[in-house]
Design an enzyme around this catalytic site. Structure first.
Site, short mmCIF file in Angstrom:
data_model
loop_
_atom_site.label_atom_id
_atom_site.label_comp_id
_atom_site.label_asym_id
_atom_site.label_seq_id
_atom_site.Cartn_x
_atom_site.Cartn_y
_atom_site.Cartn_z
N HIS A 19 -51.92 -22.87 15.28
CA HIS A 19 -51.39 -22.26 16.50
C HIS A 19 -49.93 -22.67 16.54
CE1 HIS A 19 -55.55 -21.72 17.51
NE2 HIS A 19 -55.29 -21.25 18.70
N GLN A 78 -56.88 -29.18 19.38
CA GLN A 78 -56.52 -28.60 20.69
C GLN A 78 -55.59 -29.49 21.52
OE1 GLN A 78 -58.01 -25.50 22.70
NE2 GLN A 78 -55.99 -26.11 23.39
N HIS A 87 -62.16 -18.53 18.66
CA HIS A 87 -62.57 -19.92 18.95
C HIS A 87 -64.06 -19.90 19.26
CE1 HIS A 87 -58.39 -21.60 19.37
NE2 HIS A 87 -58.14 -20.31 19.49
N HIS A 114 -58.85 -14.83 13.88
CA HIS A 114 -58.52 -15.89 14.84
C HIS A 114 -59.43 -15.81 16.07
CE1 HIS A 114 -55.20 -18.50 16.74
NE2 HIS A 114 -56.13 -18.35 17.67
N ASP A 174 -59.34 -13.98 19.39
CA ASP A 174 -59.02 -15.25 20.05
C ASP A 174 -60.14 -15.76 20.95
OD1 ASP A 174 -57.43 -17.47 20.37
OD2 ASP A 174 -56.09 -16.58 21.85
N GLU A 198 -47.10 -21.05 21.03
CA GLU A 198 -47.83 -20.22 22.00
C GLU A 198 -47.34 -20.58 23.40
OE1 GLU A 198 -52.10 -20.58 22.19
OE2 GLU A 198 -52.30 -18.77 23.40
FE FE2 Z 1 -56.09 -19.38 19.64
#
Ligand code: FE2
Length: 433
Positions: free
Chosen positions: A215, A157, A64, A62, A314, A218
């Protein structure tokens, strides 16, 4: 043979130290594993591991990559909050170009590979009518295939229902060649939209035959409960072993009775949970005074309940997290601290959260065994617990039988009382355990 590594300690199961072995490689496969000294003779390349740990490659499940190395652009996230991170990214996203994304992502991948990571699953923001970042990363996936197995996850996102043409963009991302379907149900405007988003992800999985990695929850909001919807859909669609939920930090705020129920259906569903402790220890708990929540999902309890748990990096220097160097052992070190997994057995178990557990979720051929792909790393330490404590250099990184990275370990000397002391950070030989 093409390559022989002598005197290496293999990644053991259950933390039991195994006898040193020699590992032989021909072409892109491991062809022989023998007790030390068992692969005598001349070989094309020979590496002396001197009792060091030989592990299958680290896996970053995971990250980005479209956002890496953008910290400070156009400004720093001074509050350090998730929301300022998202707003800063929205500004930076407007100036994304093909080359900009490729250059930054390539650099971060080299950092990860140099530190022993061989498989990376990267989310890529697809809330962009031109899908600039996705097109760039699709190219990079092919260009860097010799050093890393890169898988791309279509990540909405800004939401799917809450973003113009969100569903069409997700479909287009998959059509362009994205490997995995992402999502963000807790970020949709309403609870109902979030539930609809989850159902849509499974519909898209049915259409494309692809796996899901979203996701999920979170947030510190204990009312954010999309993970139960994900688990239920996974069971109903028969997608056990093909669904990953990332972050799930709200689980740290659920009451124990609800968490117990959730653990049961997660296990039954075969959903993998990915914790991202570096980002979440920094981002969560921001609305709390004291006591302050830790902002991590229930790693220890999930693992004990038999759920597949993994650890991701991440962010690497982006609007959400200004630190990071692409080291999965840094991420894992944070996980064992935040998750209080410092028991002897727990440290060895935790190591699987950056190796075999995420590899299982990615459904790849994996592990140091005869007949398997010759993908492995020799770390400058003796075992997994030491790997977490020292976060040592990846002495040699081998992929498909080829030496793709090597690091000279640092050497520290302290001058004292007229002599030089070599400091190795190892426990004294013969000291009482
Ligand atoms: Fe993430």
């Amino acid at each position: 043979m093409d390559l022989v590594v002598r005197d290496a300690r293999l990644h053991p199961t259950g933390g039991t130290r195994t006898e040193p072995v020699d590992v032989g490689v021909e072409g892109d496969r491991i062809v022989a594993i023998r007790p030390r000294g068992g692969l005598a003779g001349q070989h094309t390349t020979e590496l002396e591991a001197d009792g060091r740990l030989l592990s299958p490659p680290l896996v970053d499940p995971h990250v980005h990559l479209d956002a890496v190395l953008t910290v400070g652009e156009p400004r720093h996230n001074e509050s350090g909050t998730l929301i300022e991170g998202i707003l800063t990214w929205a500004e930076r996203k407007r100036s994304l170009t093909h080359e900009d994304v490729k250059e930054r992502a390539r650099e971060a991948i080299l950092w990860e590979v140099g530190q022993g990571t061989g498989l990376i699953r990267s989310h890529v923001d697809v809330c962009d009518p031109n899908l600039v970042a996705l097109r760039a990363l699709l190219e990079l996936r092919e260009e860097l295939a010799d050093i890393v197995d890169l898988r791309l996850i279509a990540f909405p996102q800004d939401g799917i229902l809450s973003f113009p043409d969100g569903k069409a963009l997700m479909r287009e991302a998959m059509r362009l060649g994205c490997d995995v379907i992402g999502g963000i149900p807790h970020y949709e405007w309403t609870r109902e939209d979030g539930v609809e988003e989850v159902h849509f992800l499974f519909e898209l999985a049915r259409e494309t035959g692809r796996d899901i990695d979203l996701h999920c929850d979170e947030t510190d909001d204990e009312q954010s409960r999309f993970l139960e919807v994900v688990a239920a859909d996974t069971i109903r669609e028969g997608m056990g072993g093909r669904v990953v939920a990332g972050h799930t930090t709200a689980m740290g705020s659920y009451n124990d009775a609800y968490a117990f129920k959730l653990l049961q259906i997660l296990k039954r569903a075969g959903v993998t949970i990915v914790a991202n402790p570096l980002d979440n220890i920094s981002l969560q708990g921001r609305f709390d005074s004291y006591p302050k929540r830790r902002g991590m999902t229930r790693v220890k309890e999930l693992d004990a309940a038999g759920v597949n748990v993994a650890c991701g990096h991440d962010s690497i220097m982006d609007p959400w997290y200004p630190l990071g160097r692409g080291s999965m052992l840094d991420a894992l070190s944070m996980l064992v601290h935040v998750g209080q997994m410092t028991g002897r057995g727990e440290l060895f178990r935790a190591f699987e959260m950056v190796t075999s557990n995420p590899a299982r979720a990615a459904r790849v051929e994996y592990g140091v065994k005869e007949g398997r792909p010759a993908n492995f790393v020799v770390f400058d330490c003796e075992d997994e617990a030491e790997a977490i404590r020292l976060r040592p250099a990846a002495r040699w990184v081998v992929r498909a039988g080829r030496l793709v990275a090597e690091t000279q370990p640092a050497m520290t000397v302290v001058r004292h009382a007229g002599s030089e002391h070599r400091v190795t950070f190892a426990k004294r030989e013969g000291a009482p355990a």
